[in-house]
Design a protein around this motif. Structure first.
Motif, PDB file in Angstrom:
ATOM      1  N   SER A   7       0.834  -1.204   0.000  1.00 11.66           N
ATOM      2  CA  SER A   7       0.000   0.000   0.000  1.00 11.66           C
ATOM      3  C   SER A   7       0.868   1.254   0.000  1.00 11.66           C
ATOM      4  CB  SER A   7      -0.914  -0.009   1.227  1.00 11.66           C
ATOM      5  OG  SER A   7      -1.713   1.157   1.272  1.00 11.66           O
ATOM      6  N   LEU A   8       1.946   1.232   0.771  1.00  8.17           N
ATOM      7  CA  LEU A   8       2.859   2.369   0.818  1.00  8.17           C
ATOM      8  C   LEU A   8       3.474   2.631  -0.559  1.00  8.17           C
ATOM      9  CD1 LEU A   8       5.432   3.081   3.624  1.00  8.17           C
ATOM     10  CD2 LEU A   8       6.140   3.217   1.244  1.00  8.17           C
ATOM     11  N   ARG A   9       3.906   1.545  -1.223  1.00  9.20           N
ATOM     12  CA  ARG A   9       4.519   1.686  -2.550  1.00  9.20           C
ATOM     13  C   ARG A   9       3.518   2.263  -3.545  1.00  9.20           C
ATOM     14  NH1 ARG A   9       4.737  -1.409  -7.188  1.00  9.20           N
ATOM     15  NH2 ARG A   9       6.674  -1.239  -8.416  1.00  9.20           N
ATOM     16  N   TYR A  10       2.303   1.758  -3.528  1.00  6.51           N
ATOM     17  CA  TYR A  10       1.275   2.235  -4.455  1.00  6.51           C
ATOM     18  C   TYR A  10       0.980   3.716  -4.215  1.00  6.51           C
ATOM     19  CZ  TYR A  10      -3.420   2.994  -6.318  1.00  6.51           C
ATOM     20  OH  TYR A  10      -4.512   3.524  -6.965  1.00  6.51           O
ATOM     21  N   GLU A  11       0.790   4.083  -2.944  1.00  7.29           N
ATOM     22  CA  GLU A  11       0.444   5.470  -2.634  1.00  7.29           C
ATOM     23  C   GLU A  11       1.612   6.405  -2.921  1.00  7.29           C
ATOM     24  OE1 GLU A  11      -2.419   6.611  -1.871  1.00  7.29           O
ATOM     25  OE2 GLU A  11      -3.498   4.747  -1.539  1.00  7.29           O
ATOM     26  N   ALA A  12       2.840   5.943  -2.696  1.00  8.09           N
ATOM     27  CA  ALA A  12       4.011   6.774  -2.991  1.00  8.09           C
ATOM     28  C   ALA A  12       4.111   7.049  -4.483  1.00  8.09           C
ATOM     29  CB  ALA A  12       5.277   6.098  -2.477  1.00  8.09           C
ATOM     30  N   LEU A  13       3.879   6.038  -5.300  1.00  9.42           N
ATOM     31  CA  LEU A  13       3.936   6.217  -6.745  1.00  9.42           C
ATOM     32  C   LEU A  13       2.818   7.134  -7.234  1.00  9.42           C
ATOM     33  CD1 LEU A  13       4.784   2.583  -7.907  1.00  9.42           C
ATOM     34  CD2 LEU A  13       6.288   4.583  -7.936  1.00  9.42           C
ATOM     35  N   MET A  14       1.630   6.977  -6.664  1.00  6.69           N
ATOM     36  CA  MET A  14       0.524   7.845  -7.056  1.00  6.69           C
ATOM     37  C   MET A  14       0.820   9.300  -6.692  1.00  6.69           C
ATOM     38  SD  MET A  14      -1.726   6.091  -8.647  1.00  6.69           S
ATOM     39  CE  MET A  14      -3.155   7.167  -8.576  1.00  6.69           C
ATOM     40  N   ALA A  15       1.418   9.516  -5.517  1.00  6.27           N
ATOM     41  CA  ALA A  15       1.747  10.882  -5.112  1.00  6.27           C
ATOM     42  C   ALA A  15       2.839  11.458  -5.998  1.00  6.27           C
ATOM     43  CB  ALA A  15       2.197  10.896  -3.650  1.00  6.27           C
ATOM     44  N   ALA A  16       3.798  10.615  -6.408  1.00 10.16           N
ATOM     45  CA  ALA A  16       4.885  11.088  -7.267  1.00 10.16           C
ATOM     46  C   ALA A  16       4.366  11.538  -8.625  1.00 10.16           C
ATOM     47  CB  ALA A  16       5.923   9.985  -7.431  1.00 10.16           C
ATOM     48  N   ARG A  17       3.252  10.970  -9.073  1.00  8.31           N
ATOM     49  CA  ARG A  17       2.689  11.346 -10.367  1.00  8.31           C
ATOM     50  C   ARG A  17       1.893  12.645 -10.311  1.00  8.31           C
ATOM     51  NH1 ARG A  17       0.394   5.378 -12.244  1.00  8.31           N
ATOM     52  NH2 ARG A  17       2.450   4.385 -12.498  1.00  8.31           N
ATOM     53  N   ARG A  18       1.596  13.097  -9.118  1.00 10.72           N
ATOM     54  CA  ARG A  18       0.834  14.333  -8.967  1.00 10.72           C
ATOM     55  C   ARG A  18       1.797  15.518  -8.909  1.00 10.72           C
ATOM     56  NH1 ARG A  18      -2.517  14.937  -4.197  1.00 10.72           N
ATOM     57  NH2 ARG A  18      -3.425  16.632  -5.407  1.00 10.72           N
ATOM     58  N   ARG A  19       1.701  16.388  -9.884  1.00 11.45           N
ATOM     59  CA  ARG A  19       2.594  17.539  -9.935  1.00 11.45           C
ATOM     60  C   ARG A  19       2.382  18.465  -8.745  1.00 11.45           C
ATOM     61  NH1 ARG A  19       2.261  19.301 -16.354  1.00 11.45           N
ATOM     62  NH2 ARG A  19       3.116  17.359 -17.207  1.00 11.45           N
ATOM     63  N   SER A  99      -4.409   1.760   5.793  1.00  7.56           N
ATOM     64  CA  SER A  99      -4.446   3.146   6.242  1.00  7.56           C
ATOM     65  C   SER A  99      -3.040   3.689   6.471  1.00  7.56           C
ATOM     66  CB  SER A  99      -5.269   3.248   7.535  1.00  7.56           C
ATOM     67  OG  SER A  99      -5.299   4.570   8.008  1.00  7.56           O
ATOM     68  N   ALA A 100      -2.182   2.884   7.094  1.00  7.33           N
ATOM     69  CA  ALA A 100      -0.801   3.317   7.331  1.00  7.33           C
ATOM     70  C   ALA A 100      -0.078   3.543   6.012  1.00  7.33           C
ATOM     71  CB  ALA A 100      -0.066   2.276   8.176  1.00  7.33           C
ATOM     72  N   GLY A 101      -0.287   2.662   5.039  1.00  4.32           N
ATOM     73  CA  GLY A 101       0.334   2.840   3.734  1.00  4.32           C
ATOM     74  C   GLY A 101      -0.168   4.073   3.018  1.00  4.32           C
ATOM     75  N   GLN A 102      -1.469   4.352   3.131  1.00  2.00           N
ATOM     76  CA  GLN A 102      -2.044   5.535   2.500  1.00  2.00           C
ATOM     77  C   GLN A 102      -1.464   6.817   3.073  1.00  2.00           C
ATOM     78  OE1 GLN A 102      -6.234   4.934   3.129  1.00  2.00           O
ATOM     79  NE2 GLN A 102      -6.543   3.997   1.136  1.00  2.00           N
ATOM     80  N   PHE A 103      -1.114   6.785   4.344  1.00  4.34           N
ATOM     81  CA  PHE A 103      -0.547   7.970   4.989  1.00  4.34           C
ATOM     82  C   PHE A 103       0.950   8.104   4.738  1.00  4.34           C
ATOM     83  CE2 PHE A 103       1.378   9.903   8.858  1.00  4.34           C
ATOM     84  CZ  PHE A 103       0.862  11.177   8.713  1.00  4.34           C
TER      85      PHE A 103
END
Length: 264
Positions: A7-19, A99-103
């Motif tokens: 979950s952390l990896r997925y959310e980190a990648l999604m955040a990295a794609r957001r300018r 939830s922890a990964g999302q944060f």
């Protein structure tokens, strides 16, 4: 643990794609670098380790705030995307791990460049001054002040983002953060956390463990919440910042879930 890491990896990648994430943080990071290189508050220190501690104050004031601003709408977005939320809820991964990964995932994306530049600057200073305490001070500042401050900024930003429209939440976070970090008693018409054990800047921890100038602990204030910086008060400062972050995190998720259920 595996569920949280995925979950952390997925959310980190999604955040990295957001300018918006790096676009919000980058100007404050550049301002921090400029002030660190030019401000006598940092460069005027006779001890190289004290320069690191003073630089950490700037990082916590500006970059931690930037982290919170970049992630203000993250909690709202996570709960408003109904299809994704329901899909993740149907997986066997525990809700706490998701939830922890999302944060932590978006926080890692936003804070990563700050940590790398801070450690790189400390390494350069250590090499230039041949001071072994510089890297120790940088590590102490990172673990006991910078990361906790970023956790609190992200959690508080998420809570405000769940309560207010994104623009209003960012304005509120900026005002609260500056008030809590840089408004000493002499300049604040109302009681302020600045200089207390509750301040997210982590002044007591930075003074006791990262060689920051003593002014950053109490900010010339007095009272039970502004004791001298010692190992005990530094530890209490750290615990209170982390506890406040955990409280904001829990309240943010409660508000976001309540809004989502009310909308449905």
């Amino acid at each position: 643990m595996t569920a949280m890491l995925w979950s952390l990896r997925y959310e980190a990648l999604m955040a990295a794609r957001r300018r918006a994430v790096q676009g919000t943080l980058l100007p404050l990071l550049l301002l921090t670098l400029l002030l660190t290189a030019t401000s006598p508050i940092v460069t005027g220190q006779s001890d190289p380790a004290a320069e690191v501690g003073a630089a950490a104050v700037l990082v916590n004031t500006l970059c931690a705030l930037g982290t919170g601003l970049a992630l203000t709408d993250r909690l709202r977005r996570a709960h408003d995307v109904r299809d994704t939320t329901e899909l993740l809820a149907a997986t066997p991964a525990p809700a706490a791990a998701r939830s922890a990964g999302q944060f932590l995932g978006p926080l890692l994306t936003a804070l990563g460049p700050v940590v790398l530049l801070f450690l790189l600057g400390a390494a350069v200073l250590a090499a230039a001054t041949a001071s072994g305490t510089v890297l120790l001070a940088a590590t102490a500042a990172l673990v006991t002040a910078i990361v906790p401050a970023a956790l609190l900024a992200a959690a508080l930003g998420g809570l405000l983002g769940a309560l207010l429209p994104p623009a209003a939440a960012r304005v509120a976070l900026t005002l609260v953060w500056i008030w809590a970090c840089q408004f000493p008693p002499a300049f604040s018409p109302v009681p302020t956390p600045t200089g207390t054990l509750l301040s997210p800047i982590g002044g007591h921890a930075l003074v006791a463990w990262a060689h920051a100038p003593r002014i950053w602990a109490t900010r010339d204030g007095t009272g039970a919440l502004r004791p001298d910086a010692t190992d005990a008060t530094a530890l209490l400062n750290l615990v209170l910042v982390l506890a406040t972050a955990a409280l904001c995190y829990a309240l943010g998720h409660l508000v976001a879930r309540t809004r989502r259920h009310g909308a449905s």
